[in-house]
Design an enzyme around this catalytic site. Structure first.
Site, PDB file in Angstrom:
ATOM      1  N   THR A  43      -5.425 -55.163  71.926  1.00  0.00           N
ATOM      2  CA  THR A  43      -6.128 -53.972  72.414  1.00  0.00           C
ATOM      3  C   THR A  43      -7.045 -54.427  73.538  1.00  0.00           C
ATOM      4  OG1 THR A  43      -7.980 -54.258  70.935  1.00  0.00           O
ATOM      5  CG2 THR A  43      -6.139 -52.951  70.113  1.00  0.00           C
TER       6      THR A  43
ATOM      7  N   LYS B 222     -24.723 -36.926  72.047  1.00  0.00           N
ATOM      8  CA  LYS B 222     -25.502 -36.369  70.941  1.00  0.00           C
ATOM      9  C   LYS B 222     -26.718 -35.662  71.500  1.00  0.00           C
ATOM     10  CE  LYS B 222     -23.661 -39.535  67.588  1.00  0.00           C
ATOM     11  NZ  LYS B 222     -23.362 -40.929  67.827  1.00  0.00           N
TER      12      LYS B 222
HETATM   13  P1  ADP Z   1      -6.442 -49.406  74.522  1.00  0.00           P
HETATM   14  O1  ADP Z   1      -5.757 -50.714  74.499  1.00  0.00           O
HETATM   15  O2  ADP Z   1      -6.998 -48.974  75.833  1.00  0.00           O
HETATM   16  O3  ADP Z   1      -7.363 -49.133  73.371  1.00  0.00           O
HETATM   17  P2  ADP Z   1      -4.714 -47.553  73.272  1.00  0.00           P
HETATM   18  O4  ADP Z   1      -3.556 -46.829  73.827  1.00  0.00           O
HETATM   19  O5  ADP Z   1      -4.529 -48.309  72.036  1.00  0.00           O
HETATM   20  O6  ADP Z   1      -5.205 -48.439  74.423  1.00  0.00           O
HETATM   21  O7  ADP Z   1      -5.911 -46.547  73.110  1.00  0.00           O
HETATM   22  C1  ADP Z   1      -5.926 -45.673  72.035  1.00  0.00           C
HETATM   23  C2  ADP Z   1      -6.960 -44.615  72.266  1.00  0.00           C
HETATM   24  O8  ADP Z   1      -6.631 -43.850  73.433  1.00  0.00           O
HETATM   25  C3  ADP Z   1      -7.025 -43.585  71.175  1.00  0.00           C
HETATM   26  O9  ADP Z   1      -7.764 -44.054  70.069  1.00  0.00           O
HETATM   27  C4  ADP Z   1      -7.672 -42.423  71.892  1.00  0.00           C
HETATM   28  O10 ADP Z   1      -9.066 -42.571  71.976  1.00  0.00           O
HETATM   29  C5  ADP Z   1      -7.108 -42.527  73.275  1.00  0.00           C
HETATM   30  N1  ADP Z   1      -5.998 -41.595  73.442  1.00  0.00           N
HETATM   31  C6  ADP Z   1      -4.685 -41.841  73.331  1.00  0.00           C
HETATM   32  N2  ADP Z   1      -3.966 -40.734  73.564  1.00  0.00           N
HETATM   33  C7  ADP Z   1      -4.841 -39.745  73.827  1.00  0.00           C
HETATM   34  C8  ADP Z   1      -4.742 -38.356  74.144  1.00  0.00           C
HETATM   35  N3  ADP Z   1      -3.557 -37.730  74.251  1.00  0.00           N
HETATM   36  N4  ADP Z   1      -5.877 -37.670  74.347  1.00  0.00           N
HETATM   37  C9  ADP Z   1      -7.079 -38.260  74.236  1.00  0.00           C
HETATM   38  N5  ADP Z   1      -7.249 -39.551  73.948  1.00  0.00           N
HETATM   39  C10 ADP Z   1      -6.145 -40.292  73.750  1.00  0.00           C
END
Ligand code: ADP
Length: 542
Positions: free
Chosen positions: A185, A439
Protein backbone atom coordinates in the site's frame (compact mmCIF):
# COMPACT_ATOMS: atom_id res chain seq x y z
CA UNK A 1 -19.86 -35.97 6.41
CA UNK A 2 -17.61 -34.50 3.75
CA UNK A 3 -18.83 -33.98 0.21
CA UNK A 4 -17.44 -36.20 -2.48
CA UNK A 5 -16.19 -33.55 -4.84
CA UNK A 6 -12.69 -33.10 -6.25
CA UNK A 7 -10.46 -30.90 -4.19
CA UNK A 8 -8.44 -29.46 -7.09
CA UNK A 9 -6.37 -26.45 -5.99
CA UNK A 10 -7.34 -23.04 -7.39
CA UNK A 11 -4.10 -21.95 -9.05
CA UNK A 12 -3.25 -18.84 -11.08
CA UNK A 13 -1.55 -20.94 -13.78
CA UNK A 14 -4.94 -22.51 -14.55
CA UNK A 15 -6.16 -19.10 -15.78
CA UNK A 16 -3.57 -18.73 -18.53
CA UNK A 17 -3.71 -22.44 -19.37
CA UNK A 18 -7.47 -22.12 -19.81
CA UNK A 19 -7.13 -19.02 -21.98
CA UNK A 20 -4.52 -20.73 -24.18
CA UNK A 21 -6.63 -23.88 -24.51
CA UNK A 22 -10.07 -22.41 -25.10
CA UNK A 23 -9.43 -18.85 -26.30
CA UNK A 24 -6.03 -19.47 -27.84
CA UNK A 25 -6.43 -17.10 -30.78
CA UNK A 26 -7.66 -14.15 -28.72
CA UNK A 27 -5.28 -11.22 -28.93
CA UNK A 28 -3.23 -9.36 -26.36
CA UNK A 29 -2.24 -5.99 -27.77
CA UNK A 30 0.38 -3.79 -26.11
CA UNK A 31 1.87 -0.37 -26.71
CA UNK A 32 5.49 -1.31 -26.12
CA UNK A 33 8.05 0.82 -24.35
CA UNK A 34 10.29 0.47 -27.41
CA UNK A 35 7.57 2.12 -29.50
CA UNK A 36 5.64 -0.21 -31.81
CA UNK A 37 2.32 -1.86 -31.03
CA UNK A 38 2.90 -5.51 -30.16
CA UNK A 39 0.29 -8.23 -30.76
CA UNK A 40 0.11 -11.88 -29.97
CA UNK A 41 -2.35 -14.44 -28.59
CA UNK A 42 -3.09 -16.27 -25.37
CA UNK A 43 -1.29 -19.31 -26.84
CA UNK A 44 1.84 -17.19 -27.22
CA UNK A 45 1.44 -15.63 -23.78
CA UNK A 46 1.17 -19.03 -22.08
CA UNK A 47 4.15 -20.39 -23.99
CA UNK A 48 6.31 -17.39 -23.14
CA UNK A 49 5.17 -17.37 -19.49
CA UNK A 50 6.40 -20.98 -19.33
CA UNK A 51 9.72 -19.99 -20.93
CA UNK A 52 10.00 -17.27 -18.31
CA UNK A 53 9.23 -19.77 -15.54
CA UNK A 54 11.96 -22.07 -16.88
CA UNK A 55 14.41 -19.17 -17.03
CA UNK A 56 13.63 -18.26 -13.43
CA UNK A 57 14.16 -21.85 -12.44
CA UNK A 58 17.56 -21.76 -14.14
CA UNK A 59 18.40 -18.67 -12.08
CA UNK A 60 17.56 -20.63 -8.93
CA UNK A 61 14.19 -19.03 -8.17
CA UNK A 62 11.97 -21.40 -6.27
CA UNK A 63 8.72 -21.69 -4.31
CA UNK A 64 8.17 -18.65 -2.06
CA UNK A 65 10.97 -16.50 -3.51
CA UNK A 66 9.98 -12.91 -4.16
CA UNK A 67 10.45 -11.52 -7.66
CA UNK A 68 9.96 -7.79 -8.18
CA UNK A 69 8.69 -5.94 -11.25
CA UNK A 70 9.08 -2.30 -12.24
CA UNK A 71 6.89 -2.31 -15.31
CA UNK A 72 3.99 -0.76 -17.20
CA UNK A 73 0.88 -2.52 -18.42
CA UNK A 74 2.18 -4.71 -21.24
CA UNK A 75 2.62 -8.25 -22.49
CA UNK A 76 5.96 -8.87 -20.79
CA UNK A 77 4.49 -7.79 -17.46
CA UNK A 78 1.62 -10.24 -18.05
CA UNK A 79 4.19 -12.99 -18.68
CA UNK A 80 5.74 -12.14 -15.30
CA UNK A 81 2.32 -12.39 -13.64
CA UNK A 82 1.98 -16.00 -14.80
CA UNK A 83 5.61 -17.08 -15.10
CA UNK A 84 6.48 -16.04 -11.54
CA UNK A 85 3.31 -17.09 -9.68
CA UNK A 86 2.95 -20.18 -11.89
CA UNK A 87 5.97 -21.82 -10.24
CA UNK A 88 4.93 -20.78 -6.74
CA UNK A 89 7.26 -17.78 -6.52
CA UNK A 90 5.77 -14.46 -5.39
CA UNK A 91 5.26 -11.65 -7.89
CA UNK A 92 6.03 -8.34 -6.19
CA UNK A 93 4.67 -5.52 -8.34
CA UNK A 94 6.47 -2.32 -7.37
CA UNK A 95 4.82 1.05 -7.93
CA UNK A 96 7.50 3.09 -9.77
CA UNK A 97 5.78 6.32 -8.77
CA UNK A 98 6.86 5.83 -5.17
CA UNK A 99 9.83 7.84 -3.95
CA UNK A 100 13.14 6.05 -4.65
CA UNK A 101 13.76 5.59 -0.91
CA UNK A 102 10.33 3.90 -0.60
CA UNK A 103 11.21 1.58 -3.49
CA UNK A 104 14.43 0.65 -1.73
CA UNK A 105 12.49 0.05 1.46
CA UNK A 106 9.90 -2.25 -0.09
CA UNK A 107 12.31 -4.21 -2.32
CA UNK A 108 14.47 -4.88 0.75
CA UNK A 109 11.49 -5.58 2.97
CA UNK A 110 10.12 -8.03 0.41
CA UNK A 111 13.65 -9.48 -0.03
CA UNK A 112 13.24 -9.54 -3.79
CA UNK A 113 15.82 -11.92 -5.27
CA UNK A 114 15.20 -11.02 -8.89
CA UNK A 115 13.98 -7.75 -10.32
CA UNK A 116 12.35 -7.28 -13.72
CA UNK A 117 12.63 -3.72 -14.98
CA UNK A 118 11.38 -1.95 -18.04
CA UNK A 119 13.77 0.34 -19.95
CA UNK A 120 12.08 3.43 -18.53
CA UNK A 121 13.17 2.53 -15.01
CA UNK A 122 16.86 1.84 -15.60
CA UNK A 123 17.97 5.34 -14.50
CA UNK A 124 15.85 5.01 -11.37
CA UNK A 125 17.41 1.62 -10.61
CA UNK A 126 20.95 2.85 -11.27
CA UNK A 127 20.37 5.45 -8.57
CA UNK A 128 19.34 2.92 -5.93
CA UNK A 129 21.02 -0.34 -7.00
CA UNK A 130 23.69 -0.19 -4.30
CA UNK A 131 21.04 -0.06 -1.59
CA UNK A 132 19.11 -3.10 -2.83
CA UNK A 133 20.39 -5.70 -0.40
CA UNK A 134 18.70 -8.89 -1.66
CA UNK A 135 18.60 -8.50 -5.45
CA UNK A 136 20.83 -11.05 -7.23
CA UNK A 137 19.72 -10.45 -10.81
CA UNK A 138 18.13 -7.63 -12.79
CA UNK A 139 16.26 -8.65 -15.91
CA UNK A 140 15.77 -5.82 -18.38
CA UNK A 141 12.48 -6.26 -20.19
CA UNK A 142 13.60 -5.80 -23.76
CA UNK A 143 15.50 -7.51 -26.60
CA UNK A 144 19.25 -7.47 -27.27
CA UNK A 145 18.97 -4.63 -29.75
CA UNK A 146 17.46 -2.31 -27.14
CA UNK A 147 19.68 -3.28 -24.21
CA UNK A 148 21.00 -0.06 -22.65
CA UNK A 149 24.51 0.80 -21.54
CA UNK A 150 24.18 0.50 -17.79
CA UNK A 151 26.16 0.51 -14.58
CA UNK A 152 23.74 -2.01 -13.06
CA UNK A 153 25.30 -5.28 -11.85
CA UNK A 154 24.11 -8.79 -12.79
CA UNK A 155 22.00 -7.67 -15.70
CA UNK A 156 20.17 -10.05 -18.06
CA UNK A 157 18.27 -9.45 -21.28
CA UNK A 158 14.65 -10.63 -21.02
CA UNK A 159 14.31 -11.89 -24.59
CA UNK A 160 17.62 -13.73 -24.46
CA UNK A 161 16.63 -15.50 -21.25
CA UNK A 162 13.36 -16.61 -22.83
CA UNK A 163 14.97 -17.67 -26.09
CA UNK A 164 17.21 -20.10 -24.19
CA UNK A 165 14.17 -22.05 -22.91
CA UNK A 166 11.77 -24.29 -24.79
CA UNK A 167 8.56 -23.57 -22.86
CA UNK A 168 7.64 -27.25 -22.43
CA UNK A 169 7.17 -26.94 -18.65
CA UNK A 170 3.92 -28.21 -17.15
CA UNK A 171 2.68 -25.79 -14.52
CA UNK A 172 3.37 -27.45 -11.15
CA UNK A 173 0.65 -28.17 -8.59
CA UNK A 174 0.80 -26.99 -4.97
CA UNK A 175 -1.44 -25.80 -2.13
CA UNK A 176 -3.90 -23.15 -3.32
CA UNK A 177 -3.18 -21.08 -0.22
CA UNK A 178 0.41 -20.57 -1.40
CA UNK A 179 1.41 -16.89 -1.65
CA UNK A 180 1.15 -15.67 -5.25
CA UNK A 181 1.81 -11.95 -5.26
CA UNK A 182 2.68 -9.02 -3.09
CA UNK A 183 1.61 -5.42 -3.39
CA UNK A 184 2.53 -2.65 -0.96
CA UNK A 185 0.00 0.00 0.00
CA UNK A 186 1.29 3.46 -0.72
CA UNK A 187 1.62 4.33 2.96
CA UNK A 188 0.65 7.99 3.08
CA UNK A 189 1.79 7.82 6.71
CA UNK A 190 4.57 5.51 7.85
CA UNK A 191 6.20 2.82 5.79
CA UNK A 192 4.34 1.01 3.01
CA UNK A 193 2.86 -2.30 4.12
CA UNK A 194 2.78 -5.48 2.03
CA UNK A 195 -0.46 -7.23 1.12
CA UNK A 196 0.27 -10.87 0.29
CA UNK A 197 -2.30 -12.50 -1.99
CA UNK A 198 -2.73 -16.23 -2.44
CA UNK A 199 -3.60 -18.34 -5.48
CA UNK A 200 -6.94 -19.15 -3.92
CA UNK A 201 -7.85 -15.53 -3.10
CA UNK A 202 -6.85 -14.43 -6.60
CA UNK A 203 -8.89 -17.08 -8.42
CA UNK A 204 -11.95 -16.48 -6.23
CA UNK A 205 -11.63 -12.73 -6.80
CA UNK A 206 -11.45 -13.31 -10.55
CA UNK A 207 -14.57 -15.49 -10.56
CA UNK A 208 -16.39 -12.73 -8.78
CA UNK A 209 -15.02 -9.97 -11.08
CA UNK A 210 -16.25 -11.73 -14.19
CA UNK A 211 -19.80 -12.12 -12.91
CA UNK A 212 -22.48 -9.98 -14.49
CA UNK A 213 -23.29 -7.71 -11.58
CA UNK A 214 -19.64 -7.06 -10.75
CA UNK A 215 -17.57 -6.19 -13.86
CA UNK A 216 -19.51 -8.51 -16.17
CA UNK A 217 -16.48 -9.58 -18.22
CA UNK A 218 -16.82 -12.05 -21.07
CA UNK A 219 -15.16 -13.40 -24.20
CA UNK A 220 -17.01 -10.68 -26.12
CA UNK A 221 -14.98 -7.98 -24.39
CA UNK A 222 -11.90 -6.12 -25.43
CA UNK A 223 -10.54 -4.73 -22.16
CA UNK A 224 -8.10 -1.89 -21.68
CA UNK A 225 -6.94 -1.60 -18.08
CA UNK A 226 -5.58 1.90 -17.59
CA UNK A 227 -5.22 1.11 -13.91
CA UNK A 228 -1.62 -0.06 -13.60
CA UNK A 229 -0.62 -3.67 -13.09
CA UNK A 230 1.52 -2.34 -10.22
CA UNK A 231 -1.60 -1.09 -8.43
CA UNK A 232 -3.63 -3.94 -6.90
CA UNK A 233 -3.07 -6.21 -9.93
CA UNK A 234 -4.79 -3.79 -12.33
CA UNK A 235 -7.86 -4.32 -10.14
CA UNK A 236 -7.62 -8.02 -10.91
CA UNK A 237 -8.17 -7.62 -14.65
CA UNK A 238 -4.88 -9.31 -15.56
CA UNK A 239 -6.33 -12.48 -14.00
CA UNK A 240 -10.03 -12.08 -14.80
CA UNK A 241 -9.57 -11.40 -18.55
CA UNK A 242 -7.86 -14.76 -19.28
CA UNK A 243 -10.46 -16.49 -17.11
CA UNK A 244 -13.18 -15.41 -19.52
CA UNK A 245 -11.12 -15.24 -22.72
CA UNK A 246 -11.43 -11.48 -23.14
CA UNK A 247 -9.04 -9.61 -25.42
CA UNK A 248 -6.54 -7.49 -23.48
CA UNK A 249 -5.24 -4.12 -24.61
CA UNK A 250 -2.30 -2.67 -22.69
CA UNK A 251 -1.46 1.05 -22.88
CA UNK A 252 2.19 0.80 -21.80
CA UNK A 253 3.38 4.20 -20.67
CA UNK A 254 0.98 6.14 -22.92
CA UNK A 255 -1.52 7.38 -20.34
CA UNK A 256 -2.44 10.70 -22.02
CA UNK A 257 -5.87 11.24 -23.57
CA UNK A 258 -4.70 10.92 -27.19
CA UNK A 259 -2.78 7.65 -26.66
CA UNK A 260 -5.59 6.04 -24.68
CA UNK A 261 -8.18 7.16 -27.23
CA UNK A 262 -6.16 5.71 -30.11
CA UNK A 263 -6.18 2.25 -28.52
CA UNK A 264 -9.84 2.47 -27.47
CA UNK A 265 -10.68 3.16 -31.08
CA UNK A 266 -8.36 0.88 -33.07
CA UNK A 267 -8.70 -2.11 -30.74
CA UNK A 268 -12.49 -1.70 -30.42
CA UNK A 269 -12.25 -1.63 -26.65
CA UNK A 270 -15.57 -2.40 -24.94
CA UNK A 271 -14.52 -1.92 -21.32
CA UNK A 272 -11.87 0.11 -19.59
CA UNK A 273 -10.92 0.76 -15.97
CA UNK A 274 -9.09 3.56 -14.22
CA UNK A 275 -9.03 6.33 -11.63
CA UNK A 276 -10.98 9.59 -12.11
CA UNK A 277 -7.91 11.70 -12.98
CA UNK A 278 -7.25 9.51 -16.04
CA UNK A 279 -10.86 9.86 -17.19
CA UNK A 280 -10.72 13.63 -16.75
CA UNK A 281 -7.86 13.70 -19.27
CA UNK A 282 -9.69 11.41 -21.68
CA UNK A 283 -12.97 13.36 -21.50
CA UNK A 284 -11.09 16.58 -22.12
CA UNK A 285 -9.37 15.04 -25.15
CA UNK A 286 -12.67 13.72 -26.53
CA UNK A 287 -14.35 17.11 -26.17
CA UNK A 288 -11.51 19.11 -27.66
CA UNK A 289 -11.17 16.78 -30.64
CA UNK A 290 -14.84 15.99 -31.24
CA UNK A 291 -14.25 12.23 -30.79
CA UNK A 292 -16.81 9.58 -29.80
CA UNK A 293 -16.50 6.13 -28.24
CA UNK A 294 -18.59 3.90 -30.53
CA UNK A 295 -17.21 0.54 -29.31
CA UNK A 296 -17.07 1.15 -25.60
CA UNK A 297 -20.07 0.00 -23.58
CA UNK A 298 -18.83 0.52 -20.02
CA UNK A 299 -16.05 1.92 -17.92
CA UNK A 300 -15.03 1.11 -14.38
CA UNK A 301 -14.15 4.13 -12.24
CA UNK A 302 -12.63 3.69 -8.81
CA UNK A 303 -9.68 4.48 -6.58
CA UNK A 304 -11.27 7.83 -5.76
CA UNK A 305 -14.88 8.94 -5.94
CA UNK A 306 -16.33 9.38 -9.43
CA UNK A 307 -18.02 12.80 -9.47
CA UNK A 308 -21.59 12.96 -10.79
CA UNK A 309 -20.44 15.27 -13.60
CA UNK A 310 -18.05 12.57 -14.86
CA UNK A 311 -20.65 9.79 -14.68
CA UNK A 312 -23.11 11.98 -16.57
CA UNK A 313 -20.56 12.89 -19.25
CA UNK A 314 -19.73 9.24 -19.99
CA UNK A 315 -23.34 8.09 -19.95
CA UNK A 316 -25.06 10.96 -21.73
CA UNK A 317 -22.41 12.29 -24.11
CA UNK A 318 -20.69 8.99 -25.00
CA UNK A 319 -23.25 6.29 -24.21
CA UNK A 320 -20.79 4.48 -21.95
CA UNK A 321 -22.22 3.00 -18.73
CA UNK A 322 -20.18 3.86 -15.67
CA UNK A 323 -19.50 1.11 -13.14
CA UNK A 324 -18.49 2.97 -10.01
CA UNK A 325 -16.29 0.63 -7.98
CA UNK A 326 -14.70 0.69 -4.58
CA UNK A 327 -12.01 -1.44 -3.08
CA UNK A 328 -8.53 -1.37 -1.73
CA UNK A 329 -5.18 -3.10 -2.14
CA UNK A 330 -6.02 -5.07 1.02
CA UNK A 331 -9.12 -6.43 -0.76
CA UNK A 332 -7.53 -7.72 -4.00
CA UNK A 333 -9.09 -5.03 -4.57
CA UNK A 334 -12.82 -5.29 -5.39
CA UNK A 335 -15.38 -4.72 -2.64
CA UNK A 336 -18.39 -3.03 -4.21
CA UNK A 337 -19.60 -2.14 -7.70
CA UNK A 338 -22.42 0.19 -8.61
CA UNK A 339 -24.57 -1.76 -11.07
CA UNK A 340 -28.19 -0.78 -10.53
CA UNK A 341 -30.81 -3.32 -9.50
CA UNK A 342 -33.75 -4.36 -11.68
CA UNK A 343 -36.22 -2.32 -9.68
CA UNK A 344 -34.21 0.84 -10.40
CA UNK A 345 -34.49 0.55 -14.16
CA UNK A 346 -37.42 2.94 -14.46
CA UNK A 347 -36.13 5.68 -12.17
CA UNK A 348 -35.50 9.15 -13.59
CA UNK A 349 -31.90 9.64 -14.66
CA UNK A 350 -31.41 12.20 -11.87
CA UNK A 351 -32.42 9.55 -9.31
CA UNK A 352 -30.21 6.94 -10.95
CA UNK A 353 -27.32 9.37 -10.84
CA UNK A 354 -27.68 9.70 -7.07
CA UNK A 355 -27.32 5.92 -6.75
CA UNK A 356 -24.48 5.73 -9.28
CA UNK A 357 -22.63 8.38 -7.31
CA UNK A 358 -22.48 5.90 -4.44
CA UNK A 359 -19.61 3.40 -4.47
CA UNK A 360 -21.89 0.45 -5.15
CA UNK A 361 -23.16 -2.65 -3.44
CA UNK A 362 -21.26 -5.58 -1.96
CA UNK A 363 -20.26 -8.31 -4.34
CA UNK A 364 -20.82 -11.90 -3.20
CA UNK A 365 -17.82 -12.84 -1.07
CA UNK A 366 -17.43 -9.49 0.64
CA UNK A 367 -19.33 -8.77 3.87
CA UNK A 368 -19.78 -5.10 4.74
CA UNK A 369 -20.95 -3.30 7.86
CA UNK A 370 -20.58 0.13 9.42
CA UNK A 371 -19.87 0.70 13.09
CA UNK A 372 -19.63 3.57 15.55
CA UNK A 373 -16.51 4.38 17.60
CA UNK A 374 -17.44 1.65 20.11
CA UNK A 375 -17.71 -1.01 17.42
CA UNK A 376 -21.55 -1.13 17.56
CA UNK A 377 -23.13 -1.79 14.18
CA UNK A 378 -25.01 1.20 12.71
CA UNK A 379 -28.28 0.98 10.76
CA UNK A 380 -28.32 0.42 7.00
CA UNK A 381 -30.50 3.45 6.36
CA UNK A 382 -28.35 5.45 3.94
CA UNK A 383 -27.99 8.20 6.55
CA UNK A 384 -25.95 6.92 9.50
CA UNK A 385 -22.26 6.90 8.74
CA UNK A 386 -19.46 5.08 10.47
CA UNK A 387 -16.34 2.96 10.12
CA UNK A 388 -16.59 0.65 7.13
CA UNK A 389 -15.67 -2.91 8.09
CA UNK A 390 -15.17 -5.81 5.67
CA UNK A 391 -14.42 -9.52 5.67
CA UNK A 392 -14.14 -12.24 3.07
CA UNK A 393 -11.85 -14.75 1.36
CA UNK A 394 -9.94 -12.15 -0.71
CA UNK A 395 -9.41 -9.69 2.11
CA UNK A 396 -6.08 -9.56 3.96
CA UNK A 397 -5.74 -11.04 7.42
CA UNK A 398 -2.48 -9.27 8.20
CA UNK A 399 0.36 -7.44 6.47
CA UNK A 400 3.55 -9.13 5.24
CA UNK A 401 5.95 -9.92 8.09
CA UNK A 402 3.21 -8.83 10.54
CA UNK A 403 4.00 -5.17 9.92
CA UNK A 404 1.53 -3.02 11.86
CA UNK A 405 0.41 -5.95 14.06
CA UNK A 406 -2.99 -7.68 14.00
CA UNK A 407 -5.54 -6.08 11.67
CA UNK A 408 -8.70 -8.11 12.34
CA UNK A 409 -11.10 -7.92 15.26
CA UNK A 410 -12.33 -11.02 17.09
CA UNK A 411 -14.91 -11.74 14.38
CA UNK A 412 -12.45 -11.30 11.47
CA UNK A 413 -13.63 -7.81 10.49
CA UNK A 414 -11.02 -5.60 8.83
CA UNK A 415 -11.32 -1.83 9.35
CA UNK A 416 -10.96 -0.21 5.92
CA UNK A 417 -10.17 3.23 7.33
CA UNK A 418 -13.08 4.55 5.27
CA UNK A 419 -16.17 6.22 6.65
CA UNK A 420 -19.37 5.30 4.83
CA UNK A 421 -23.14 4.93 4.78
CA UNK A 422 -25.00 1.76 3.75
CA UNK A 423 -28.57 1.86 2.47
CA UNK A 424 -31.36 -0.69 2.54
CA UNK A 425 -30.48 -1.89 -0.98
CA UNK A 426 -26.91 -2.53 0.11
CA UNK A 427 -25.42 0.47 -1.68
CA UNK A 428 -22.46 1.94 0.15
CA UNK A 429 -21.30 5.52 -0.04
CA UNK A 430 -17.89 6.63 1.14
CA UNK A 431 -18.07 9.96 2.89
CA UNK A 432 -14.36 10.14 3.65
CA UNK A 433 -11.17 8.47 4.69
CA UNK A 434 -11.46 8.49 8.49
CA UNK A 435 -8.36 10.66 8.72
CA UNK A 436 -9.73 13.18 6.21
CA UNK A 437 -13.20 13.87 7.66
CA UNK A 438 -13.71 17.44 8.76
CA UNK A 439 -14.92 17.69 12.33
CA UNK A 440 -16.94 20.83 12.73
CA UNK A 441 -18.53 21.46 16.13
CA UNK A 442 -18.61 17.73 16.87
CA UNK A 443 -20.33 16.90 13.56
CA UNK A 444 -18.66 15.40 10.48
CA UNK A 445 -18.50 17.04 7.08
CA UNK A 446 -17.70 14.86 4.05
CA UNK A 447 -14.79 16.31 2.11
CA UNK A 448 -15.51 13.93 -0.79
CA UNK A 449 -19.06 15.20 -1.24
CA UNK A 450 -17.89 18.83 -1.31
CA UNK A 451 -15.19 17.97 -3.86
CA UNK A 452 -17.66 16.11 -6.07
CA UNK A 453 -19.99 19.10 -6.17
CA UNK A 454 -17.23 21.64 -6.75
CA UNK A 455 -15.77 19.76 -9.76
CA UNK A 456 -19.25 19.88 -11.29
CA UNK A 457 -18.62 23.60 -11.92
CA UNK A 458 -17.70 23.88 -15.59
CA UNK A 459 -14.64 26.04 -14.91
CA UNK A 460 -13.14 23.78 -12.25
CA UNK A 461 -10.50 21.22 -13.23
CA UNK A 462 -9.92 19.71 -9.81
CA UNK A 463 -11.06 20.36 -6.24
CA UNK A 464 -9.82 19.30 -2.82
CA UNK A 465 -11.34 20.04 0.57
CA UNK A 466 -9.46 19.93 3.87
CA UNK A 467 -10.32 20.90 7.42
CA UNK A 468 -8.56 24.02 8.70
CA UNK A 469 -8.35 24.96 12.39
CA UNK A 470 -11.17 27.21 13.58
CA UNK A 471 -11.37 28.78 17.06
CA UNK A 472 -15.10 28.13 17.50
CA UNK A 473 -15.83 25.00 15.43
CA UNK A 474 -12.47 23.16 15.77
CA UNK A 475 -12.30 22.71 12.01
CA UNK A 476 -14.00 24.23 9.01
CA UNK A 477 -13.73 23.25 5.34
CA UNK A 478 -11.34 25.05 3.00
CA UNK A 479 -11.96 24.50 -0.71
CA UNK A 480 -8.81 24.30 -2.83
CA UNK A 481 -9.38 24.71 -6.55
CA UNK A 482 -7.46 24.23 -9.78
CA UNK A 483 -9.24 26.38 -12.38
CA UNK A 484 -9.51 25.41 -16.05
CA UNK A 485 -6.76 26.97 -18.14
CA UNK A 486 -7.56 30.64 -18.78
CA UNK A 487 -10.52 30.68 -16.36
CA UNK A 488 -10.93 33.61 -13.95
CA UNK A 489 -13.83 32.11 -12.02
CA UNK A 490 -13.94 33.50 -8.46
CA UNK A 491 -14.37 31.75 -5.13
CA UNK A 492 -17.70 33.48 -4.67
CA UNK A 493 -18.98 32.17 -7.98
CA UNK A 494 -17.99 28.62 -7.05
CA UNK A 495 -19.67 28.92 -3.65
CA UNK A 496 -22.82 30.26 -5.32
CA UNK A 497 -22.77 27.20 -7.57
CA UNK A 498 -22.57 24.92 -4.52
CA UNK A 499 -25.27 26.72 -2.57
CA UNK A 500 -28.44 24.64 -2.12
CA UNK A 501 -26.69 21.39 -3.11
CA UNK A 502 -25.53 20.75 0.47
CA UNK A 503 -26.55 21.68 4.01
CA UNK A 504 -25.63 25.31 4.65
CA UNK A 505 -23.29 24.44 7.50
CA UNK A 506 -21.27 22.25 5.10
CA UNK A 507 -20.46 25.25 2.88
CA UNK A 508 -16.67 25.84 2.76
CA UNK A 509 -15.57 28.88 4.77
CA UNK A 510 -13.16 29.93 2.04
CA UNK A 511 -11.90 29.11 -1.44
CA UNK A 512 -8.28 29.28 -2.50
CA UNK A 513 -6.71 28.69 -5.92
CA UNK A 514 -3.61 26.65 -6.74
CA UNK A 515 -1.95 25.69 -10.01
CA UNK A 516 -1.86 21.98 -9.12
CA UNK A 517 -3.11 19.62 -6.42
CA UNK A 518 -0.57 17.01 -5.26
CA UNK A 519 -1.38 13.31 -5.83
CA UNK A 520 -0.21 10.10 -4.22
CA UNK A 521 1.54 7.36 -6.19
CA UNK A 522 -1.87 5.79 -6.81
CA UNK A 523 -3.53 8.95 -8.10
CA UNK A 524 -5.35 10.07 -4.97
CA UNK A 525 -5.38 13.62 -3.65
CA UNK A 526 -2.47 14.00 -1.24
CA UNK A 527 -4.49 15.41 1.69
CA UNK A 528 -1.65 15.12 4.17
CA UNK A 529 0.53 17.39 2.06
CA UNK A 530 -2.32 19.87 1.57
CA UNK A 531 -2.95 19.97 5.31
CA UNK A 532 0.73 20.75 5.87
CA UNK A 533 0.73 23.37 3.10
CA UNK A 534 -2.32 25.13 4.56
CA UNK A 535 -1.55 24.51 8.23
CA UNK A 536 -1.33 28.22 9.00
CA UNK A 537 -4.22 29.26 6.76
CA UNK A 538 -6.41 31.94 8.36
CA UNK A 539 -10.06 31.46 7.48
CA UNK A 540 -12.02 34.73 7.08
CA UNK A 541 -14.55 33.35 9.58
CA UNK A 542 -11.94 32.65 12.27
P1 ADP B 1 -3.51 3.08 -1.90
O1 ADP B 1 -2.37 2.18 -2.18
O2 ADP B 1 -3.41 4.46 -2.43
O3 ADP B 1 -4.06 3.01 -0.51
P2 ADP B 1 -5.85 1.67 -2.63
O4 ADP B 1 -6.46 1.49 -3.96
O5 ADP B 1 -5.58 0.48 -1.83
O6 ADP B 1 -4.58 2.48 -2.89
O7 ADP B 1 -6.72 2.69 -1.81
C1 ADP B 1 -7.90 2.26 -1.23
C2 ADP B 1 -8.70 3.45 -0.79
O8 ADP B 1 -9.05 4.25 -1.93
C3 ADP B 1 -10.03 3.09 -0.19
O9 ADP B 1 -9.89 2.70 1.16
C4 ADP B 1 -10.80 4.38 -0.38
O10 ADP B 1 -10.49 5.33 0.61
C5 ADP B 1 -10.29 4.89 -1.69
N1 ADP B 1 -11.22 4.55 -2.76
C6 ADP B 1 -11.17 3.51 -3.61
N2 ADP B 1 -12.20 3.54 -4.47
C7 ADP B 1 -12.94 4.62 -4.16
C8 ADP B 1 -14.14 5.20 -4.67
N3 ADP B 1 -14.81 4.68 -5.70
N4 ADP B 1 -14.59 6.32 -4.08
C9 ADP B 1 -13.95 6.87 -3.03
N5 ADP B 1 -12.83 6.38 -2.51
C10 ADP B 1 -12.32 5.27 -3.07
Amino acid sequence: MLGLMQDRPLLISSLIDFAAQYHGDVEIVSRSVEGPIHRYTYIDANHRAKQLAEALGALGVTLGDRVGTLAWNGYRHLECYYGVSGIGAVLHTINPRLFPEQIVYIANHAEDRVLFAELTFIPLLEGIAEQLSSVEAIIIMTDRGHMPETSLPNVYCYEELLAAQDGTLQWPGFDERTASSLCYTSGTTGNPKGVLYSHRSTVLHSLSSCSQDVLGLSSHDSILPVVPMFHANAWGIAYAAPMCGAKLVFPGMGMDGASIYELLDTEKVTLSAGVPTVWLMLLQYLRENGKKLPHMTRTVIGGSAAPASMIEAFENDYDVTVIHAWGMTEMSPLGTTGNLKAKMADLDYSEKLLIKGKQGRAVYGVDLKITDDDGEELPRDGAAFGHLMVRGPWITNGYFKSEGGPVLDADDWFDTGDVATLDGDGFMQITDRSKDVIKSGGEWISSIELENIAVGHPEVTEAAVIGVAHPKWDERPLLIIVRNEGSTVTGKEILNFMEGKIASWWMPDDVTFVSAIPHTATGKIQKLQLREQFADYKLPTA
